[in-house]
Design a protein around this motif. Structure first.
Motif, mmCIF file in Angstrom:
data_model
loop_
_atom_site.group_PDB
_atom_site.id
_atom_site.type_symbol
_atom_site.label_atom_id
_atom_site.label_comp_id
_atom_site.label_asym_id
_atom_site.label_seq_id
_atom_site.Cartn_x
_atom_site.Cartn_y
_atom_site.Cartn_z
ATOM 1 N N CYS A 56 21.078 -108.757 75.309
ATOM 2 C CA CYS A 56 20.611 -108.693 76.700
ATOM 3 C C CYS A 56 19.511 -109.713 77.014
ATOM 4 O O CYS A 56 19.150 -109.900 78.172
ATOM 5 N N CYS B 128 20.610 -101.872 73.353
ATOM 6 C CA CYS B 128 21.907 -102.522 73.082
ATOM 7 C C CYS B 128 22.552 -101.954 71.821
ATOM 8 O O CYS B 128 23.772 -101.801 71.764
ATOM 9 N N ASP C 162 26.240 -100.017 71.637
ATOM 10 C CA ASP C 162 27.288 -100.605 70.803
ATOM 11 C C ASP C 162 27.941 -99.565 69.908
ATOM 12 O O ASP C 162 29.053 -99.743 69.436
#
Length: 118
Positions: free
Chosen positions: A85, A113, A117
């Motif tokens: 990001c 993130c 994921d």
């Protein structure tokens, strides 16, 4: 400290553009690239201004994936940048014996993130 005082302190001429750019950097929570500034200047003027700020150590530049990000110089700088990001986070500056280190850049995947994921 406000922008005009910073410019005077670093012996830089006071212009409306320099004040506006510094105001944005002072208010920013993370380093900013050219595209993220609300104050619009042509690229040449912008980069010359940032270069001038860097020469007097008012601003530091972080190069990431071929793009420059700028922030107010806070002295020694340690920064984490997410590979996904690209958000940044200041880190506590590490102590490294017998070395004069001015900045540290750590790249990886932030918690948000990483969680998205999985």
């Amino acid at each position: 400290m406000n922008s005009v005082k910073l410019l005077k302190k670093h012996d830089i001429g006071i212009t409306e553009l320099r004040i506006l750019l510094l105001d944005e950097l002072l208010a920013a929570k993370e380093p900013m690239s050219f595209d993220e500034f609300k104050t619009k200047a042509n690229k040449t003027t912008f980069y010359r201004t940032m270069e001038q700020f860097q020469k007097v150590k008012l601003v530091t530049k972080i190069d990431l994936d071929g793009k420059g990000y700028y922030q107010i110089n806070k002295g020694n700088n340690a920064l984490f940048v997410c590979d996904i990001c690209h958000h940044t986070k200041d880190l506590e500056f590490p102590t490294i014996n017998n070395l004069k280190v001015n900045s540290v850049l750590v790249k990886g995947v932030c918690e948000e993130c990483k969680d998205n994921d999985e």
